[in-house]
Design a protein around this motif. Structure first.
Motif, PDB file in Angstrom:
ATOM      1  N   LYS A  38       2.501   1.803  -3.443  1.00  0.00           N
ATOM      2  CA  LYS A  38       1.556   2.324  -4.429  1.00  0.00           C
ATOM      3  C   LYS A  38       1.253   3.799  -4.180  1.00  0.00           C
ATOM      4  O   LYS A  38       1.125   4.587  -5.123  1.00  0.00           O
ATOM      5  CB  LYS A  38       0.270   1.503  -4.392  1.00  0.00           C
ATOM      6  CG  LYS A  38       0.439   0.054  -4.825  1.00  0.00           C
ATOM      7  CD  LYS A  38       0.811  -0.070  -6.295  1.00  0.00           C
ATOM      8  CE  LYS A  38      -0.388   0.236  -7.188  1.00  0.00           C
ATOM      9  NZ  LYS A  38      -0.088  -0.062  -8.612  1.00  0.00           N
ATOM     10  N   ALA A  73      -4.689  -3.783  -5.302  1.00  0.00           N
ATOM     11  CA  ALA A  73      -3.554  -2.864  -5.282  1.00  0.00           C
ATOM     12  C   ALA A  73      -2.310  -3.424  -5.952  1.00  0.00           C
ATOM     13  O   ALA A  73      -1.559  -2.685  -6.614  1.00  0.00           O
ATOM     14  CB  ALA A  73      -3.222  -2.476  -3.835  1.00  0.00           C
ATOM     15  N   PHE A  85       0.803  -1.223   0.000  1.00  0.00           N
ATOM     16  CA  PHE A  85       0.000   0.000   0.000  1.00  0.00           C
ATOM     17  C   PHE A  85       0.840   1.279   0.000  1.00  0.00           C
ATOM     18  O   PHE A  85       0.587   2.186  -0.801  1.00  0.00           O
ATOM     19  CB  PHE A  85      -0.971  -0.006   1.177  1.00  0.00           C
ATOM     20  CG  PHE A  85      -1.960  -1.151   1.152  1.00  0.00           C
ATOM     21  CD1 PHE A  85      -2.422  -1.678  -0.046  1.00  0.00           C
ATOM     22  CD2 PHE A  85      -2.420  -1.727   2.331  1.00  0.00           C
ATOM     23  CE1 PHE A  85      -3.321  -2.738  -0.087  1.00  0.00           C
ATOM     24  CE2 PHE A  85      -3.320  -2.781   2.307  1.00  0.00           C
ATOM     25  CZ  PHE A  85      -3.776  -3.296   1.103  1.00  0.00           C
ATOM     26  N   GLU A  99      -8.405  -6.025  -1.064  1.00  0.00           N
ATOM     27  CA  GLU A  99      -7.647  -4.781  -1.208  1.00  0.00           C
ATOM     28  C   GLU A  99      -6.245  -5.046  -1.742  1.00  0.00           C
ATOM     29  O   GLU A  99      -5.705  -4.253  -2.526  1.00  0.00           O
ATOM     30  CB  GLU A  99      -7.587  -4.047   0.130  1.00  0.00           C
ATOM     31  CG  GLU A  99      -8.932  -3.498   0.600  1.00  0.00           C
ATOM     32  CD  GLU A  99      -8.802  -2.664   1.855  1.00  0.00           C
ATOM     33  OE1 GLU A  99      -7.672  -2.260   2.191  1.00  0.00           O
ATOM     34  OE2 GLU A  99      -9.835  -2.414   2.505  1.00  0.00           O
TER      35      GLU A  99
END
Length: 233
Positions: A169, A196, A166, A192
């Motif tokens: 990204k 991602a 995360f 998620e």
């Protein structure tokens, strides 16, 4: 096209068995107890070292680490701590013309130990050496400076979504989630993470193959695009 591949350390390149076993022995608790506590705190979004503070509230981990080193029981790494696919995969990436960087949340001593393994990497650094740790955006800024490539040309590889996938990204990088170690398996099919991650792989060998395919699809002189997520199972 991807120009630089950056690797997390723990449970991406290096098995953590020795790390947590050393802490358990130092603190005088069963190894399984500490392993279980680490699992609990990380699954709740904490850091592994938070488990040490559950055993000893208010513990100064840095001071305890120094005490271990002074007693000759500090961090240690050798070839047996590496996953079997590490050297072949990193070497293959360099043969493909990629810049290879190792950068994770480890101490400065761990950084020196990693460099002592003479991995096929262009640079090895740790949060202890950089002065900032994941998931802080400043960590990824430092990594991109070291990479020397644009964010969309740089992929970060790790097992823990909250501190690897995360934030990478968010920094504009591409991300690969590795199904390895407890956290890799725990979040392997999390929606998620699936949304991602640009790649999901269960070995570094398969990830290298996926990056080679990405090169073929994009062409030698074409920039990599952030879309088009692939899975290597």
């Amino acid at each position: 096209m991807i120009q630089t591949v950056v690797f997390d350390v723990a449970e991406t390149l290096v098995k953590e068995d020795r790390h947590w076993a050393g802490w358990a022995d130092w603190l005088g608790v069963p190894r399984y107890t500490l392993d279980a506590l680490v699992g609990v705190v990380v699954s709740r979004g904490g850091e592994g070292e938070d488990a040490l503070r559950l055993l000893h509230p208010g513990m100064d981990v840095a001071s305890a680490r120094h005490a271990r080193e002074s007693a000759g029981r500090g961090e240690y790494l050798d070839e047996s701590d590496l996953y079997a696919d590490v050297r072949p995969a990193l070497g293959a990436l360099r043969d493909m013309g990629k810049r290879v960087i190792v950068a994770g949340n480890q101490s400065a001593r761990a950084g020196a130990l990693l460099r002592g393994l003479d991995l096929p990497a262009d640079a090895v650094t740790t949060s202890g050496e950089l002065g900032v740790a994941k998931p802080d955006p400043a960590f990824f800024e430092r990594v991109l400076d070291l990479a020397g490539s644009a964010p969309h040309e740089t992929v970060y590889v790790g097992d823990l979504p909250a501190v690897d996938v995360f934030p990478a990204k968010a920094a504009g990088m591409r991300a690969a989630h590795l199904r390895r170690g407890p956290w890799g398996y725990l979040w392997a099919d999390d929606p998620e993470v699936v949304a991602a991650a640009d790649w999901r792989a269960d070995s570094l060998t398969r990830l290298v193959n996926a990056l080679a395919e990405d090169d073929r699809m994009n062409g030698a002189n074409e920039p990599a695009h952030a879309g088009g997520r692939g899975e290597e199972g």
